[in-house]
Structures are given as C-alpha cells and as structure tokens.
Design a protein around this motif. Sequence first.
Motif, PDB file in Angstrom:
ATOM      1  N   PHE A 107       1.177  -1.320   0.166  1.00  0.00           N
ATOM      2  CA  PHE A 107       0.299  -0.160  -0.310  1.00  0.00           C
ATOM      3  C   PHE A 107       0.798   1.310   0.094  1.00  0.00           C
ATOM      4  CE2 PHE A 107      -2.070   3.434   2.357  1.00  0.00           C
ATOM      5  CZ  PHE A 107      -3.515   3.387   1.579  1.00  0.00           C
ATOM      6  N   ILE A 108       2.328   1.282   0.738  1.00  0.00           N
ATOM      7  CA  ILE A 108       2.495   2.628   0.839  1.00  0.00           C
ATOM      8  C   ILE A 108       3.363   2.490  -0.220  1.00  0.00           C
ATOM      9  CG2 ILE A 108       4.820   3.695   2.144  1.00  0.00           C
ATOM     10  CD1 ILE A 108       3.649   1.601   4.444  1.00  0.00           C
ATOM     11  N   ASN A 109       3.187   1.877  -0.708  1.00  0.00           N
ATOM     12  CA  ASN A 109       4.487   1.266  -2.233  1.00  0.00           C
ATOM     13  C   ASN A 109       3.742   2.611  -2.999  1.00  0.00           C
ATOM     14  OD1 ASN A 109       7.011   1.210  -3.967  1.00  0.00           O
ATOM     15  ND2 ASN A 109       6.711  -1.683  -3.919  1.00  0.00           N
ATOM     16  N   ALA A 110       2.943   1.661  -3.318  1.00  0.00           N
ATOM     17  CA  ALA A 110       2.137   1.974  -4.063  1.00  0.00           C
ATOM     18  C   ALA A 110       2.169   3.674  -4.110  1.00  0.00           C
ATOM     19  CB  ALA A 110       0.436   1.360  -4.596  1.00  0.00           C
ATOM     20  N   ALA A 111       1.503   3.946  -2.829  1.00  0.00           N
ATOM     21  CA  ALA A 111       0.960   4.956  -2.337  1.00  0.00           C
ATOM     22  C   ALA A 111       2.010   6.269  -3.429  1.00  0.00           C
ATOM     23  CB  ALA A 111       0.679   5.859  -1.284  1.00  0.00           C
ATOM     24  N   GLY A 112       3.123   5.644  -3.354  1.00  0.00           N
ATOM     25  CA  GLY A 112       4.892   6.360  -3.597  1.00  0.00           C
ATOM     26  C   GLY A 112       4.288   6.848  -5.106  1.00  0.00           C
ATOM     27  N   PHE A 113       4.159   5.853  -5.578  1.00  0.00           N
ATOM     28  CA  PHE A 113       4.502   6.299  -6.734  1.00  0.00           C
ATOM     29  C   PHE A 113       2.748   7.148  -7.275  1.00  0.00           C
ATOM     30  CE2 PHE A 113       7.246   3.435  -8.009  1.00  0.00           C
ATOM     31  CZ  PHE A 113       7.733   3.387  -9.927  1.00  0.00           C
ATOM     32  N   VAL A 114       1.367   6.745  -6.706  1.00  0.00           N
ATOM     33  CA  VAL A 114       0.563   8.165  -7.173  1.00  0.00           C
ATOM     34  C   VAL A 114       1.025   9.426  -6.644  1.00  0.00           C
ATOM     35  CG1 VAL A 114      -1.342   8.458  -6.723  1.00  0.00           C
ATOM     36  CG2 VAL A 114      -1.334   6.084  -6.566  1.00  0.00           C
ATOM     37  N   GLY A 115       1.774   9.699  -5.119  1.00  0.00           N
ATOM     38  CA  GLY A 115       2.260  10.549  -5.064  1.00  0.00           C
ATOM     39  C   GLY A 115       3.360  11.075  -6.189  1.00  0.00           C
ATOM     40  N   LEU A 116       4.553  10.027  -6.914  1.00  0.00           N
ATOM     41  CA  LEU A 116       5.443  10.881  -7.641  1.00  0.00           C
ATOM     42  C   LEU A 116       4.227  11.398  -9.736  1.00  0.00           C
ATOM     43  CD1 LEU A 116       8.218  10.583  -9.571  1.00  0.00           C
ATOM     44  CD2 LEU A 116       8.215   8.593  -9.538  1.00  0.00           C
ATOM     45  N   ALA A 117       3.251  10.612  -9.540  1.00  0.00           N
ATOM     46  CA  ALA A 117       2.978  11.301 -11.244  1.00  0.00           C
ATOM     47  C   ALA A 117       2.013  12.101 -10.882  1.00  0.00           C
ATOM     48  CB  ALA A 117       1.622   9.713 -11.590  1.00  0.00           C
ATOM     49  N   LEU A 118       1.687  12.786  -9.623  1.00  0.00           N
ATOM     50  CA  LEU A 118       1.993  14.289  -9.166  1.00  0.00           C
ATOM     51  C   LEU A 118       2.477  15.515  -8.514  1.00  0.00           C
ATOM     52  CD1 LEU A 118      -1.764  12.673  -7.604  1.00  0.00           C
ATOM     53  CD2 LEU A 118      -1.654  13.063 -10.174  1.00  0.00           C
ATOM     54  N   ALA A 119       3.959  14.504  -8.438  1.00  0.00           N
ATOM     55  CA  ALA A 119       4.495  15.510  -8.102  1.00  0.00           C
ATOM     56  C   ALA A 119       4.389  16.593  -8.787  1.00  0.00           C
ATOM     57  CB  ALA A 119       6.014  14.817  -7.768  1.00  0.00           C
ATOM     58  N   PRO A 120       4.625  18.291  -8.625  1.00  0.00           N
ATOM     59  CA  PRO A 120       3.898  19.092  -9.315  1.00  0.00           C
ATOM     60  C   PRO A 120       6.522  19.993  -9.761  1.00  0.00           C
ATOM     61  CG  PRO A 120       4.048  20.095  -6.908  1.00  0.00           C
ATOM     62  CD  PRO A 120       3.967  18.312  -6.876  1.00  0.00           C
TER      63      PRO A 120
END
Length: 419
Positions: free
Chosen positions: A90-103
Amino acid sequence: MFLDESMSTDTQHKTRALWLVGALHAFTHIYHVALLPLYLLMQRDFGFSSVGQATALVTVLMVTYYLPSYYLGVLADRMSRKKLLGWGLFINAAGFVGLALAPNYGWALVAVIVAGIGGSFYHPAATAMIVRMYPNNAGRALGFIGMGASVGFFIGPIYAGWRAGALEAVLGAAAWRRPVLELGLLGIVAAGLFAWFADEEKTSPVKPVADAPPQKLFPTGALWACFLASAFVFCLRDFAGASMGSLGSLFLQQAHGYSIGLTGVVISCIFLPSAISNPLFGHFSDRGRKRWTTAVLLIATVLIAVFPHVPKAWAIPTLLAYGFFFMASYPMVEAMLMESVPDAVRGRVFGLFITIGGLLGNLSHWIAGDAVKRLGARAATIEGYFPLYLGLAAFVVISLLGLVGLHALRKREGMEVTS
C-alpha cells in the motif's frame, strides 16, 4: 482421517501463500523498473540539465528500498508477516501515485522515498515466511515466488514505455506520468485484495520456550566476517544487474535510436525468461547451490560483455538469454543464505544482507546516468559503451567470491550448532 485433512489444509495454505506472496513480488518489482524507459521524458518534463537527474530518482528509490531492510527484518521476526506485506505494498503504491502528481523535483524525491520505504517491507517478511514453510526445498519455493518478480520486471518497463509512447503526442513530456499513476492505483487495489484473501502465517507446531532471550544473528566474529564479506561482494552482482536496465535504456535510445515504447519492450526481455529459470534452477540448486549459481552467473557474464557488440537485431535475443541466467541467481543465493541461519533470525539476516548488497549495488542507476553524461558525444556511438559493459561483466565474476563466504557461513553455523 483427521491427519489427512490436516495435511490437506496445510498444503492448501502453503499453495495459497505462494501465489499471493508471488503476486506481491510482482508489484514490488514493477515499481523498481517502471521508470527505466521514461528517463528522457522525465528529463524534459522537469527541465533537468542532464539525464543523470532522472536516473537519480531511481537510485533514491532503491536506496530507500534497501536502507530500512534490517529494521523490517526485525519486525518480520516479531510480528505478523501478512500485515507487513499488505501495508508495504500500500505504501509503495501510494508513493507512485504521489510521484505521478509531483509538481516539481523536490516532491518527486519525497514520493520515491515513500515508495522505496514501502517496498522495503516485502523481502525480509516474504523470504523468511516462505523458507519457514518449505524448509526442505527452499530453492524451489523461492524460485516459484521469483516468477512473480519476473512478471513484475517484465510488465513494468513494457507497460510504462508503451503507455507513455502512445500518449506522448497528446501529453508531451508529461506522458510519463500517466502509466506511473495507473500502476500506483492498481497497487493500492492489490494491497486491499491481499489483506482480504491472505491468511495469517501458520506458526510452528513446536511451542516456543517462554521468555526465551532474543537470538543473536551470529554468535562469533568469524560468522560475522563471512556474512559481511558475502554481502559486500554480492553488491557487485546487484550493481551489474541494475545497470543492465538503466544503462541499457540509455544505450538503446541514444546509440541505437530506439523509441521509448520499443525500449520498454527490449528492457522487459531481461526479466521475462526468469519466470522459467527461477523455479527451474531453484529446483536444481536444491542439490547443489554453489555449482548451479556459479554456472548461471558465468554464462551471464559472457552475455553482458558481448551485448553492445551484437547487431541491433540481436539485442532482444541476447537480453532474453542474459535474463534467463542472471536473474536465476537470486533465489539460489537467497536460499543458500536462509539455510545458513536459524529461522528465528532469518528476517533480520536477510534484511541486513540486502541492506548492504542492495544499497551499494543500486547506486548504479545514478552512476550509469552520470557515466553516459561523461561520454559526451560518444553517448550516441555504440563503441562508447564497450568499456562500461566490460566493467559490469567483471563485477559479476568478482561477485562469485560471495558464494565462498556463504558456504563458509553455512559450514561454520553447522559447526556451532553441533559443538
């Protein structure tokens, strides 16, 4: 009758655990390699001065993946391994979601750190769990869950490269974000499904001694020396393996002129054959770990050295052969290590092993990007890469010394137990 039913239930539990842990293995390694074909798009999107800043993101991801491994090993020896595995994904995947949205680059670094920490939950818990379930054929069992890694390694670059390549005309340099977001969301769903369907690990039928003191990792300095030497030497194997992805991506795009999508396909060819070779050689190695591990790594060495010399049309067959042999070394080495120590310390030992070897070895992503930068105009030539690949081949040969250390560790552990 009751004994047969008990044995059947135990077999079902083990089989189910293998499949579920293998599925999580796939997601863990999807996230390791999904960014490999996206470096040049990320460089353009963030406005990096060099591709080294893009490859550095993967290095940060992998450093934070390996850095907490020992502490996750401590947890794996003390608490529910099922919960560690589910929350880790879950944490691993959430990090990738954050990377995709990183400004910006700063937030991208935060996101890959989160993803790396989440990924670090997997191996200490999963490896200790599986070896405990299959003490007599650990190589084969680890080879089976290694098929999950093969699937993940294959899907990551091929999906990311295909998806970003298809969207580049519409989204421009930001096209890399879409597959990263989709893979992250899919991982969150998979973590929920794992938590729903996975069983808690079966405990040993032998009742533990109450208030038993924590067992030391290694009771003597000689055992510590064997272990640390092996871990440090195997980082050279890990360095070479990681470099074959990052360096290969840049080599194919800049020297051979491959597109992003085709690069993803070619890089994926490194990992697909290991779905066969991991369980195959894992099974063979149950009757001779050192012999089979040495054989596959020596063959991989030759293939690394010749890779930049082969014609463009032979890139895929060469990488298929390389992946078949090189990736098979991982479950064999892991089984050899786990069989060298008691179950009570396996999580910590494996966590420390991959902290040392993996942490140093996966600096290769940043180093590969920097090495290509230093090539200058020669980065667009095939000949410029010859010394780099030759160096990687030499690293794999040197890493074979790690087998000597693990053999000595296993022998000395046996002597300690019998004395």
